[in-house]
Design a protein around this motif. Sequence first.
Motif, mmCIF file in Angstrom:
data_model
loop_
_atom_site.group_PDB
_atom_site.id
_atom_site.type_symbol
_atom_site.label_atom_id
_atom_site.label_comp_id
_atom_site.label_asym_id
_atom_site.label_seq_id
_atom_site.Cartn_x
_atom_site.Cartn_y
_atom_site.Cartn_z
ATOM 1 N N GLN A 93 45.374 19.742 -10.848
ATOM 2 C CA GLN A 93 45.256 20.948 -10.038
ATOM 3 C C GLN A 93 44.611 20.623 -8.690
ATOM 4 O OE1 GLN A 93 43.966 24.615 -11.692
ATOM 5 N NE2 GLN A 93 44.772 24.192 -13.732
ATOM 6 N N LEU A 94 45.170 21.189 -7.637
ATOM 7 C CA LEU A 94 44.634 21.043 -6.285
ATOM 8 C C LEU A 94 44.093 22.395 -5.820
ATOM 9 C CD1 LEU A 94 47.486 18.968 -4.580
ATOM 10 C CD2 LEU A 94 45.382 18.099 -5.625
ATOM 11 N N THR A 95 43.005 22.362 -5.071
ATOM 12 C CA THR A 95 42.459 23.616 -4.540
ATOM 13 C C THR A 95 43.238 24.045 -3.298
ATOM 14 O OG1 THR A 95 40.832 22.395 -3.248
ATOM 15 C CG2 THR A 95 40.138 23.186 -5.408
ATOM 16 N N ILE A 96 43.351 25.355 -3.114
ATOM 17 C CA ILE A 96 43.956 25.934 -1.914
ATOM 18 C C ILE A 96 42.818 26.512 -1.085
ATOM 19 C CG2 ILE A 96 45.633 27.575 -1.004
ATOM 20 C CD1 ILE A 96 46.870 27.659 -3.831
ATOM 21 N N LYS A 97 42.670 26.030 0.148
ATOM 22 C CA LYS A 97 41.571 26.457 0.996
ATOM 23 C C LYS A 97 42.084 27.152 2.251
ATOM 24 C CE LYS A 97 38.479 22.730 -0.465
ATOM 25 N NZ LYS A 97 37.623 21.591 -0.015
ATOM 26 N N SER A 98 41.286 28.104 2.755
ATOM 27 C CA SER A 98 41.620 28.764 4.007
ATOM 28 C C SER A 98 41.258 27.846 5.173
ATOM 29 C CB SER A 98 40.848 30.080 4.136
ATOM 30 O OG SER A 98 41.005 30.616 5.444
ATOM 31 N N PRO A 99 42.189 27.602 6.102
ATOM 32 C CA PRO A 99 41.877 26.724 7.235
ATOM 33 C C PRO A 99 41.020 27.405 8.304
ATOM 34 C CG PRO A 99 44.109 27.554 7.432
ATOM 35 C CD PRO A 99 43.591 28.045 6.106
ATOM 36 N N GLY A 100 40.780 28.696 8.169
ATOM 37 C CA GLY A 100 39.979 29.421 9.154
ATOM 38 C C GLY A 100 39.471 30.715 8.565
ATOM 39 N N ARG A 101 38.813 31.499 9.389
ATOM 40 C CA ARG A 101 38.283 32.770 8.919
ATOM 41 C C ARG A 101 39.139 33.919 9.430
ATOM 42 N NH1 ARG A 101 32.877 33.764 12.655
ATOM 43 N NH2 ARG A 101 33.961 33.861 14.669
ATOM 44 N N GLY A 102 39.019 35.067 8.774
ATOM 45 C CA GLY A 102 39.775 36.229 9.202
ATOM 46 C C GLY A 102 39.962 37.224 8.071
ATOM 47 N N THR A 103 40.767 38.237 8.344
ATOM 48 C CA THR A 103 41.096 39.263 7.355
ATOM 49 C C THR A 103 42.557 39.108 6.956
ATOM 50 O OG1 THR A 103 39.494 40.802 8.317
ATOM 51 C CG2 THR A 103 41.196 41.749 6.902
ATOM 52 N N VAL A 104 42.832 39.096 5.674
ATOM 53 C CA VAL A 104 44.193 38.881 5.176
ATOM 54 C C VAL A 104 45.061 40.092 5.477
ATOM 55 C CG1 VAL A 104 45.606 38.453 3.125
ATOM 56 C CG2 VAL A 104 43.363 37.367 3.337
ATOM 57 N N VAL A 105 46.200 39.857 6.132
ATOM 58 C CA VAL A 105 47.152 40.929 6.412
ATOM 59 C C VAL A 105 48.440 40.766 5.598
ATOM 60 C CG1 VAL A 105 46.267 41.297 8.749
ATOM 61 C CG2 VAL A 105 48.163 39.693 8.386
ATOM 62 N N ARG A 106 48.623 39.581 5.006
ATOM 63 C CA ARG A 106 49.821 39.340 4.197
ATOM 64 C C ARG A 106 49.480 38.359 3.091
ATOM 65 N NH1 ARG A 106 52.518 37.164 7.815
ATOM 66 N NH2 ARG A 106 53.430 39.045 8.712
ATOM 67 N N SER A 107 49.775 38.727 1.846
ATOM 68 C CA SER A 107 49.615 37.831 0.699
ATOM 69 C C SER A 107 50.904 37.901 -0.096
ATOM 70 C CB SER A 107 48.418 38.258 -0.159
ATOM 71 O OG SER A 107 48.304 37.435 -1.305
ATOM 72 N N SER A 108 51.589 36.773 -0.240
ATOM 73 C CA SER A 108 52.957 36.805 -0.765
ATOM 74 C C SER A 108 53.116 36.106 -2.113
ATOM 75 C CB SER A 108 53.907 36.169 0.249
ATOM 76 O OG SER A 108 53.473 34.871 0.605
ATOM 77 N N VAL A 109 52.019 35.783 -2.806
ATOM 78 C CA VAL A 109 52.139 35.115 -4.107
ATOM 79 C C VAL A 109 51.238 35.786 -5.137
ATOM 80 C CG1 VAL A 109 52.753 32.871 -3.138
ATOM 81 C CG2 VAL A 109 50.348 33.433 -3.517
ATOM 82 N N THR A 110 51.511 35.482 -6.397
ATOM 83 C CA THR A 110 50.685 35.958 -7.510
ATOM 84 C C THR A 110 50.452 34.806 -8.470
ATOM 85 O OG1 THR A 110 52.657 36.663 -8.733
ATOM 86 C CG2 THR A 110 51.554 38.330 -7.357
ATOM 87 N N ASP A 111 49.491 34.955 -9.346
ATOM 88 C CA ASP A 111 49.237 33.938 -10.362
ATOM 89 C C ASP A 111 50.500 33.664 -11.175
ATOM 90 O OD1 ASP A 111 46.677 33.393 -9.710
ATOM 91 O OD2 ASP A 111 45.760 34.354 -11.448
ATOM 92 N N GLY A 112 50.745 32.386 -11.443
ATOM 93 C CA GLY A 112 51.878 31.997 -12.264
ATOM 94 C C GLY A 112 53.152 31.776 -11.481
#
Length: 228
Positions: A93-112
């Motif tokens: 497993q690899l971690t997914i990290k945010s490359p910067g700061r901000g407020t999320v306006v779009r999230s296009s995935v779900t667990d699994g």
Amino acid sequence: MRTRRPFTRFTKIGLAVVALLVVLETAGFATHYLLVTARYVTTDNAQIDGTAVDIVAPASGTVTRWRIGVGSTLREREVVGRIRVGTQASGPQLTIKSPGRGTVVRSSVTDGQWVTQGTRLATAYEFGDIYVTARVPAGEIGDVRPGARVDMAVDAYPGVTLTGLVTAIPLATADRFTAYPALDSDPTNPQPADRWIPVRVAFTDTAGVEIRPGLSVTARIHRPAAGR
């Protein structure tokens, strides 16, 4: 030789009405020029913009422990989920990290969900650095000055006027090319149909409405006063 019949009273009235309408229309165009065109450089080729923070999949695999959604606030290098690499449940497993700061306006995935490497999983914006990109026709850029006041109408909020100031005017132009050149031109060499300058405008008053990147804007940039 036939004698031309004189106009009837009804015909004369009709012609007078037509003439009056023409005069009023001409006056309307003149008024529009004096009140709008002469005072503003206007463009509807504008939108709310900002620096996007894109979160992408570091490898192909299954998304797990996805922690964010629209409206989430991110810190730089914050862990927002993991990728289970490969097709095996026991895969690394690899971690997914945010490359910067901000407020999320779009999230296009779900667990699994299975994703491929490089897939954009979410997008965030730093809402403290939101601005308008107003594309001004190159022929009118001479009337745009840094610090010029700007009145803006956002399509999503009819009747609401936002204000701002011009903060940056790039030296280079942006071209839009047409895929269908004129018949008398070389069909293998599409010609630029429009040329504009992407002017940056900072907000001074958002009128209490929620400003989101991507919303379309009509911008009226105040021309410099005569003699300046």
